[in-house]
Write a protein that holds these residues in place. Structure first.
Motif, short mmCIF file in Angstrom:
data_model
loop_
_atom_site.label_atom_id
_atom_site.label_comp_id
_atom_site.label_asym_id
_atom_site.label_seq_id
_atom_site.Cartn_x
_atom_site.Cartn_y
_atom_site.Cartn_z
N MET B 1 -12.18 27.43 11.08
CA MET B 1 -11.09 27.68 10.13
C MET B 1 -10.68 26.36 9.45
N LYS B 2 -10.49 26.43 8.12
CA LYS B 2 -10.12 25.21 7.40
C LYS B 2 -8.61 25.14 7.22
N TYR B 3 -8.08 23.93 7.39
CA TYR B 3 -6.66 23.70 7.16
C TYR B 3 -6.50 22.50 6.23
N LEU B 4 -5.57 22.62 5.30
CA LEU B 4 -5.23 21.49 4.46
C LEU B 4 -3.92 20.89 4.98
N CYS B 5 -3.98 19.60 5.30
CA CYS B 5 -2.78 18.91 5.78
C CYS B 5 -2.23 18.07 4.63
N LEU B 6 -1.08 18.46 4.12
CA LEU B 6 -0.49 17.77 2.97
C LEU B 6 0.57 16.79 3.47
N ILE B 7 0.37 15.53 3.12
CA ILE B 7 1.28 14.50 3.63
C ILE B 7 2.37 14.23 2.59
N TYR B 8 3.59 14.52 2.95
CA TYR B 8 4.72 14.27 2.05
C TYR B 8 5.57 13.14 2.60
N SER B 9 6.07 12.32 1.68
CA SER B 9 7.05 11.34 2.14
C SER B 9 7.82 10.83 0.95
N ASN B 10 8.95 10.23 1.24
CA ASN B 10 9.72 9.59 0.18
C ASN B 10 8.99 8.30 -0.19
N GLU B 11 8.49 8.26 -1.39
CA GLU B 11 7.67 7.10 -1.79
C GLU B 11 8.41 5.78 -1.68
N GLN B 12 9.73 5.82 -1.85
CA GLN B 12 10.51 4.59 -1.81
C GLN B 12 10.44 3.92 -0.43
N VAL B 13 10.24 4.74 0.62
CA VAL B 13 10.27 4.14 1.96
C VAL B 13 8.92 4.22 2.68
N LEU B 14 7.94 4.90 2.05
CA LEU B 14 6.66 5.12 2.73
C LEU B 14 6.04 3.83 3.24
N HIS B 15 6.13 2.77 2.44
CA HIS B 15 5.45 1.54 2.84
C HIS B 15 6.41 0.45 3.32
N THR B 16 7.70 0.80 3.39
CA THR B 16 8.66 -0.27 3.70
C THR B 16 9.46 -0.03 4.97
N SER B 17 9.34 1.18 5.56
CA SER B 17 10.14 1.40 6.76
C SER B 17 9.46 0.72 7.95
N PRO B 18 10.23 0.42 9.01
CA PRO B 18 9.62 -0.30 10.16
C PRO B 18 8.44 0.46 10.77
N ASP B 19 8.45 1.81 10.64
CA ASP B 19 7.38 2.62 11.22
C ASP B 19 6.21 2.81 10.26
N SER B 20 6.32 2.28 9.07
CA SER B 20 5.28 2.52 8.06
C SER B 20 3.91 2.02 8.54
N PRO B 21 2.90 2.86 8.42
CA PRO B 21 1.56 2.42 8.80
C PRO B 21 0.94 1.59 7.68
N ALA B 22 0.18 0.58 8.06
CA ALA B 22 -0.56 -0.20 7.06
C ALA B 22 -1.91 0.49 6.82
N ASP B 23 -2.54 0.16 5.70
CA ASP B 23 -3.80 0.83 5.34
C ASP B 23 -4.86 0.81 6.44
N PRO B 24 -5.05 -0.31 7.15
CA PRO B 24 -6.11 -0.30 8.17
C PRO B 24 -5.89 0.76 9.24
N GLU B 25 -4.62 1.00 9.59
CA GLU B 25 -4.34 2.03 10.61
C GLU B 25 -4.70 3.42 10.07
N CYS B 26 -4.33 3.67 8.81
CA CYS B 26 -4.65 4.96 8.19
C CYS B 26 -6.16 5.17 8.14
N PHE B 27 -6.85 4.10 7.78
CA PHE B 27 -8.31 4.19 7.68
C PHE B 27 -8.91 4.47 9.05
N ALA B 28 -8.39 3.78 10.07
CA ALA B 28 -8.93 3.94 11.42
C ALA B 28 -8.72 5.37 11.91
N TYR B 29 -7.56 5.96 11.59
CA TYR B 29 -7.32 7.33 12.04
C TYR B 29 -8.27 8.30 11.34
#
Lengths: 402, 114
Positions: B1-29
């Motif tokens: 079965m196929k599922y589409l996972c849509l990632i939503y976030s507030n763009e203003q904080v996506l890359h600036t919050s303390p929990d924000s993932p950096a690109d290498p982590e996203c790539f690794a996942y």
């Protein structure tokens, strides 16, 4: 005269349904198959007698009825022919049957379903209440409840929510969801029981029945804790309201009206659950209820122990409502000023400002301290916020007595 | 079965919050999901300020600036995965690093009736 099938329906129908859902992979198909199986049973058993294993007979008959149905429909949809063939080939054994009931519980209470739909689906599929009964209990229209159930079944089918007992690492989270549904059903019946509508009392009975079933199938400490909590609350039902429907607070209840056998069962469950040392919030709340249950009067209650249990509960599950309850216990231990300071602290943080019980607790502490004007202001605020008639009458009586 | 996972976030904080993932982590996942055999596709998206909404009405193409709906959270990326059931899909979705700052909507893919 009752037909033998009736007793078997009451005992086995939910088990048979749970197994048919697994075998057929579809709630609606399974429900139709269940009804057809019992329809055949009524005719056949009165002539041929009840088979040795009625459950297996019902499952097998229901399954063949479903295969027939799919075959008939397959003339128009070829895909159903494959499904029917696959079903016919599939093997089933009686061994999985107990697990099927757990599968049904975990599926009906799956957190991916809307919260109100979880409760409706649970009452419909596991407790076998009709849509009309559920609607009466939740003060909704049958159409609304039916729609919730249809949507939930649709989501189970389309999003493919699996029909399985969660794995060990998923279990705590998924079990929380099941316990929340059962407790919601209980509270819906318990908090409304002081109203005029007596049918809602059925909900507390169904919730306790669910709690017993789950305790039997999955005797985890928190499951026992929830069952104990419900029993201990329910034991006080006869003392909670006067004949005219007036609310009676815990410290003013006639404790001789409490149901001793429920208290005994609840206390034994709490003790057993606490002994596992893997207890959680439900066990602790049940333990608090047990301390109350064991006291012959409010004055003789072991308040230091209750305050201590609230301390542990708060560490586990920080919540302003629990803090408020602790403040009341603290006032019983250390006097009204200690309780008042706690409640003022909660309100100063901006929490519970619109919660009538916070203001009536404050009113009560002020009253005990002889600060009448402050008590009046607090009770008036509570009155403005309270919704239910008996609670409003209670506050009005307190105001009049100032 | 196929599922589409849509990632939503507030763009203003996506890359600036303390929990924000950096690109290498996203790539690794994404690599780990690919290695498990469940990945069909996954891409991060440019900011919603680059979005264009297209409609076809009465044979006429209408083009407007911006996303279809103005919301607090914007679509930031997606995973298209193959999973046994919703539970498995939810496991994969929960591991997406951006789920820590935003949310992931998991939607089963509908097969066209042909």
């Amino acid at each position: 005269m009752t037909h033998p099938v009736e007793a078997i329906y009451r005992r086995e129908s939910r088990r048979v349904l749970a197994t048919l859902i697994r075998l057929l992979g579809d709630f609606d198909l399974a429900e139709e198959a269940l009804h057809e199986a019992f329809f055949v049973a009524v005719q056949r058993w009165s002539q041929e007698g009840v088979p040795d294993n009625p459950r297996a007979w019902l499952v097998s008959t229901g399954r063949f009825k479903a295969i027939d149905r799919l075959r008939r429909q397959a003339r128009f949809t070829p895909l159903l022919q494959e499904q029917a063939n696959a079903l016919e080939a599939a093997d089933w054994s009686d061994e999985d049957v107990e697990d099927d009931r757990l599968r049904l519980i975990f599926t009906c209470c799956h957190p991916a379903l809307a919260a109100d739909a979880q409760a409706a689906l649970t009452l419909r599929e596991i407790c076998d209440l009709t849509t009309e009964e559920i609607a009466r209990a939740f003060l909704a229209t049958p159409a609304t409840i039916a729609q919730r159930i249809v949507r939930a079944k649709g989501k189970i089918r389309e999003a493919k929510i699996p029909y399985q007992v969660p794995s060990r690492d998923e279990l705590p989270e998924r079990l929380d969801s099941v316990l929340r549904v059962i407790y919601l059903v209980f509270n819906e019946g318990y908090s409304a029981s002081m109203g005029a509508d007596m049918t809602r009392e059925d909900l507390t009975r169904e919730a306790i029945r669910l709690g017993r079933l789950l305790t039997e199938l999955l005797p985890e400490p928190e499951v026992m804790g929830l069952l104990a909590l419900m029993l201990l609350h329910e034991s006080r039902r006869p003392a909670r309201t006067t004949a005219s429907g007036e609310l009676v607070l815990l410290d003013e209840q006639d404790r001789s009206l409490w149901d001793v056998s429920m208290i005994g069962e609840g206390c034994a469950l709490v003790e057993h659950a606490l002994g596992t040392r893997r207890f959680g919030p439900y066990c602790l709340q049940a333990a608090i209820a047990a301390v109350h249950a064991e006291a012959s009067s409010a004055g003789e209650t072991d308040w230091p122990q209750i305050v201590g249990l609230y301390d542990v509960l708060l560490r586990m599950m920080p919540s302003a409502v629990i803090e408020l309850n602790r403040a009341v216990a603290l006032a019983m231990r250390d006097g009204p000023l200690a309780g008042l300071q706690q409640v003022e602290g909660i309100l100063a943080r901006g929490e519970l400002l619109d919660y009538h019980l916070a203001h009536s607790a404050r009113g009560e502490f002020y009253r005990q301290l002889g600060r009448v004007e402050e008590a009046r202001v607090a009770y008036e605020r509570a009155l403005a916020l309270a919704q239910q008639a008996p609670e409003r009458r209670f506050i009005e009586k307190r105001l009049a007595g100032l | 079965m196929k599922y589409l996972c849509l990632i939503y976030s507030n763009e203003q904080v996506l890359h600036t919050s303390p929990d924000s993932p950096a690109d290498p982590e996203c790539f690794a996942y994404a690599q780990s999901v690919r290695a498990s055999g469940r990945m069909l596709a996954a891409e991060p998206l440019q900011s919603v300020s680059t979005a264009t909404t297209v409609r076809m009405r009465n044979g006429k193409l209408s083009i407007t600036d911006g996303p279809f709906a103005e919301t607090k959270e914007q679509l930031a990326g997606f995973y298209l995965i193959e999973a046994r059931d919703l539970n498995e899909a939810v496991q994969v979705a929960g591991g997406i690093p951006a789920a820590r700052v935003g949310s992931v909507e998991v939607r089963p893919v509908r097969e066209l009736n042909l």
